[in-house]
Write an enzyme that holds these catalytic residues in place. Structure first.
Site, PDB file in Angstrom:
ATOM      1  N   ASP A  44     -10.818   3.137   4.120  1.00  0.00           N
ATOM      2  CA  ASP A  44     -11.222   1.729   4.021  1.00  0.00           C
ATOM      3  C   ASP A  44     -12.737   1.602   3.892  1.00  0.00           C
ATOM      4  O   ASP A  44     -13.243   0.513   3.607  1.00  0.00           O
ATOM      5  CB  ASP A  44     -10.799   0.973   5.294  1.00  0.00           C
ATOM      6  N   GLN A  54      -4.423  -1.321   9.591  1.00  0.00           N
ATOM      7  CA  GLN A  54      -4.413  -2.665   9.003  1.00  0.00           C
ATOM      8  C   GLN A  54      -5.032  -3.682   9.965  1.00  0.00           C
ATOM      9  O   GLN A  54      -4.687  -3.730  11.141  1.00  0.00           O
ATOM     10  CB  GLN A  54      -2.962  -3.059   8.647  1.00  0.00           C
ATOM     11  N   LYS A  89       0.842  -1.208   0.000  1.00  0.00           N
ATOM     12  CA  LYS A  89       0.000   0.000   0.000  1.00  0.00           C
ATOM     13  C   LYS A  89       0.871   1.249   0.000  1.00  0.00           C
ATOM     14  O   LYS A  89       0.606   2.200  -0.742  1.00  0.00           O
ATOM     15  CB  LYS A  89      -0.939  -0.016   1.221  1.00  0.00           C
TER      16      LYS A  89
HETATM   17  N1  GUN Z   1      -6.809  -6.571   6.225  1.00  0.00           N
HETATM   18  C1  GUN Z   1      -7.154  -7.319   5.159  1.00  0.00           C
HETATM   19  N2  GUN Z   1      -7.765  -6.537   4.217  1.00  0.00           N
HETATM   20  C2  GUN Z   1      -7.808  -5.296   4.727  1.00  0.00           C
HETATM   21  C3  GUN Z   1      -8.291  -4.058   4.223  1.00  0.00           C
HETATM   22  O1  GUN Z   1      -8.841  -3.947   3.129  1.00  0.00           O
HETATM   23  N3  GUN Z   1      -8.118  -2.980   5.042  1.00  0.00           N
HETATM   24  C4  GUN Z   1      -7.544  -3.073   6.260  1.00  0.00           C
HETATM   25  N4  GUN Z   1      -7.450  -1.962   6.986  1.00  0.00           N
HETATM   26  N5  GUN Z   1      -7.071  -4.214   6.751  1.00  0.00           N
HETATM   27  C5  GUN Z   1      -7.203  -5.305   5.983  1.00  0.00           C
END
Ligand code: GUN
Length: 291
Positions: free
Chosen positions: A126, A103, A59
């Site tokens: 998100d 995350q 990311k």
């Molecule tokens: N863990 C797995 N997928 C995601 C996501 O799309 N966003 C976040 N914040 N954590 C994750």
């Protein structure tokens, strides 16, 4: 006839190229102005789970690629929930930060919902905050979760008609199944959400023009689920016994019947990160009023 392969990798590269130009333009016009900050995303990780570390690294790298600043924060596995929420409070107020991503999963001693609720809805890139979830459910402008947005972008960019089509979403998670169903509904599809207790699942899926598989079980969707010519979007990311990443769809046999299909890897995955960048720009424009 073999299905058209919908490449999320290629689509992502195109979108990111356009976004790079847009970000450069925003920065070019803003730099030197009082109170100007370039778009910025804060990425928080608690603990050092190896899979999370890979996602976070990808990311941050994607941000850099398009010119979005990324601010990384790693808290110790043993950090308290209050410490995490204090950090989120600080980032909510930080004018350099337009998006905040924490995350998941979080360590077991933390309440994920309380943490998500601490993120300002306007920085919630998100799309997990209940305010954004609620706005999505009533069809209002909001930040939408990245994977569902990626699924929709794949369909739209491929020129696949959605309005009036029958769509079966397999999986009812808050992150993918429910929001993607709402997005498809907003596009005027007739939507069914199927799940582990659904009866006669293959039969139900054979009525679908579009199948979105988000179950988290490798190779769950077989050719028996597919109406000839149907479009199949595979959200699954499953680590196989042989170490390879495979989807929820048995690609080799389904691609002989489907009209179009996303591969794993190289389908929904790259689009998810691209939608995170898009959401960060979206939040930036909303917060700063710049466009
Ligand atoms: N863990 C797995 N997928 C995601 C996501 O799309 N966003 C976040 N914040 N954590 C994750």
């Amino acid at each position: 006839m073999a299905a058209t392969i919908i490449s999320g990798k290629e689509m992502s590269a195109q979108i990111r190229e356009q976004m790079t130009a847009e970000v450069q333009d925003l920065i070019g016009r803003g730099q030197g102005n009082k109170g100007f900050y370039p778009p910025g995303l804060a990425v928080i990780q608690v603990g050092e789970d190896p899979a999370s570390s890979i996602y976070v690294r990808n990311k941050k790298r994607a941000c850099e690629q398009v010119g979005i600043l990324s601010f990384g924060y790693v808290l110790d596995e043993t950090a308290s929930q209050d410490e995490l929420i204090d950090l989120i409070d600080t980032l909510n107020k930080d004018p350099r930060v337009h998006g905040i991503l924490c995350q998941l999963p979080l360590p077991a001693h933390m309440d994920e919902f309380a943490v998500i609720c601490a993120i300002s809805p306007e920085k919630d890139v998100d799309g997990f905050h209940p305010v954004n979830k609620g706005l999505l459910s009533i069809g209002r402008e909001c930040l939408v979760s990245c994977t569902p947005l990626g699924c929709l972008a794949l369909l739209k960019n491929q020129g696949i008609e959605i309005a009036g089509k029958r769509c079966v979403v397999i999986g009812r998670s808050n992150i993918v199944g429910k929001p993607v169903a709402l997005l498809m509904l907003a596009e005027h599809a007739t939507v069914t959400i199927a799940h582990s207790r659904t009866q006669h699942l293959a039969e139900l899926c054979r009525e679908a023009d579009i199948i979105i598989a988000a179950i988290g079980r490798e190779g769950f969707v077989t050719k028996d689920f597919i109406k000839p010519g149907a479009v199949v979007i595979d959200v699954g990311i499953n680590r196989s016994a042989d170490g390879k990443v495979r989807g929820d769809v048995l690609f080799d046999e389904v691609s002989e019947i489907a009209g179009a299909i996303t591969p794993v890897p190289g389908g929904v995955g790259p689009m998810t990160i691209t939608m995170l960048l898009q959401n960060t720009l979206h939040a930036y424009k909303n917060i700063t009023g710049r466009s």
